[in-house]
Write an enzyme that holds these catalytic residues in place. Structure first.
Site, mmCIF file in Angstrom:
data_model
loop_
_atom_site.group_PDB
_atom_site.id
_atom_site.type_symbol
_atom_site.label_atom_id
_atom_site.label_comp_id
_atom_site.label_asym_id
_atom_site.label_seq_id
_atom_site.Cartn_x
_atom_site.Cartn_y
_atom_site.Cartn_z
ATOM 1 N N ASP A 8 36.673 17.616 -5.124
ATOM 2 C CA ASP A 8 35.289 17.135 -5.140
ATOM 3 C C ASP A 8 35.174 15.810 -5.913
ATOM 4 O OD1 ASP A 8 32.616 17.198 -4.585
ATOM 5 O OD2 ASP A 8 32.112 18.732 -6.057
ATOM 6 N N HIS A 25 36.880 9.043 0.203
ATOM 7 C CA HIS A 25 37.713 10.011 0.933
ATOM 8 C C HIS A 25 39.107 9.414 1.198
ATOM 9 C CE1 HIS A 25 34.311 12.541 1.198
ATOM 10 N NE2 HIS A 25 33.668 11.850 2.122
ATOM 11 N N LEU A 119 57.627 24.157 -0.139
ATOM 12 C CA LEU A 119 56.192 24.205 -0.475
ATOM 13 C C LEU A 119 55.405 24.477 0.799
ATOM 14 C CD1 LEU A 119 53.804 23.549 -2.489
ATOM 15 C CD2 LEU A 119 53.939 21.193 -1.667
HETATM 16 C C1 FPP Z 1 34.245 16.335 -1.530
HETATM 17 O O1 FPP Z 1 33.793 15.159 -2.148
HETATM 18 C C2 FPP Z 1 35.330 16.033 -0.609
HETATM 19 C C3 FPP Z 1 35.297 16.228 0.730
HETATM 20 C C4 FPP Z 1 34.141 16.833 1.426
HETATM 21 C C5 FPP Z 1 36.408 15.821 1.600
HETATM 22 C C6 FPP Z 1 37.782 15.997 1.068
HETATM 23 C C7 FPP Z 1 38.713 15.154 1.851
HETATM 24 C C8 FPP Z 1 39.746 14.425 1.348
HETATM 25 C C9 FPP Z 1 40.184 14.500 -0.055
HETATM 26 C C10 FPP Z 1 40.495 13.444 2.175
HETATM 27 C C11 FPP Z 1 41.237 13.927 3.329
HETATM 28 C C12 FPP Z 1 41.980 15.184 3.141
HETATM 29 C C13 FPP Z 1 43.277 15.340 3.501
HETATM 30 C C14 FPP Z 1 43.888 16.689 3.454
HETATM 31 C C15 FPP Z 1 44.100 14.207 3.920
HETATM 32 P P1 FPP Z 1 32.281 14.733 -1.929
HETATM 33 O O2 FPP Z 1 32.216 13.809 -0.781
HETATM 34 O O3 FPP Z 1 31.424 15.937 -1.836
HETATM 35 O O4 FPP Z 1 31.999 13.946 -3.269
HETATM 36 P P2 FPP Z 1 30.624 13.872 -4.038
HETATM 37 O O5 FPP Z 1 30.360 15.263 -4.579
HETATM 38 O O6 FPP Z 1 30.922 12.886 -5.109
HETATM 39 O O7 FPP Z 1 29.590 13.417 -3.066
#
Ligand code: FPP
Length: 217
Positions: A8, A25, A119
């Protein structure tokens, strides 16, 4: 050891610099690479990553499309290295609502890395733990059967980005998990942060409901 991570804080990380959320992201995908490379050195055998929850479909269409592109790109780029390093990739969650071109890419990544034994990386996509439970449950099923269907129990659950909730992630599998919450945003989460979380986990006494030290009784 099974470590699960709620990644997050990507959006807020990007907004700090005045960048679009997708930049967060993108940087988050770099943290995923780092975590996969470093996990075996820390004794992690299974790593489950929450990449896209079923609730994330409610986000703006361009963010959703960007995330899907990022995932496709990540898979395309990482499969060869995963294979060389004994990393097995698996995807958990629904596949019927994902972009139609992504599904064969996931299947190929799974079959190309199926021999990996160092892994196991499970990436949760269109994932809802409640939905997974409902889909897995059969009349007369016992705990072991359900656990076998869903996957291994989580030892350590990490959530970055400062929030302290489970957000419909691995509800059954986290029955005895230790929780580690950090304010560090996922794009900033380094090898050292992962190591600190694992060290903290190792220092905790896990009792699974029992009384282990009877000397004070
Ligand atoms: C939450 O942060 C994150 C996500 C909804 C997406 C997670 C995706 C990645 C880390 C990248 C791609 C993944 C892989 C496996 C390559 P948020 O957007 O909710 O952040 P915020 O709470 O600050 O708005």
């Amino acid at each position: 050891m099974h470590v699960a991570i709620i990644m997050d804080g990507n959006g807020r990380w990007a907004q700090r610099f005045g960048w679009p959320r997708l930049a967060g992201h993108k940087q988050g995908a770099e943290s995923v690479r780092r975590a996969i490379r470093h996990a075996p050195c820390l004794g992690i055998e299974t790593l489950t990553l929450y990449a896209f929850s079923s609730d994330n479909w409610k986000r703006p269409a361009d963010e959703v499309a960007g995330l899907m592109r990022l995932l496709a790109h990540f898979i395309e780029k990482e499969v060869a290295e995963c294979r060389e390093n004994g990393v097995r990739l698996q995807f958990i969650g629904r596949r019927d609502r994902l972009p139609i071109t992504l599904v064969p890419a996931l299947e190929r990544a799974e079959s190309d890395t199926a021999a990996g034994r160092r892994l196991l990386v499970r990436i949760a996509l269109d994932y809802s733990s409640r939905d997974m439970l409902l889909a897995a449950l059969r009349p007369g099923m016992d705990r072991e059967e359900l656990s076998r269907t869903l996957g291994p129990d989580v030892d350590l659950l990490i959530r970055t980005g400062g929030e302290k909730r489970l957000s419909d992630f691995l509800l059954w599998e986290c029955a005895y998990a230790e929780f580690f919450f950090t304010p560090v945003a996922w794009p900033d989460f380094s090898e050292r942060d992962l190591e600190a979380a694992v060290n903290e986990f190792r220092s905790r006494e896990r009792r699974f409901g029992e009384v282990l030290d009877t000397s004070a009784a």
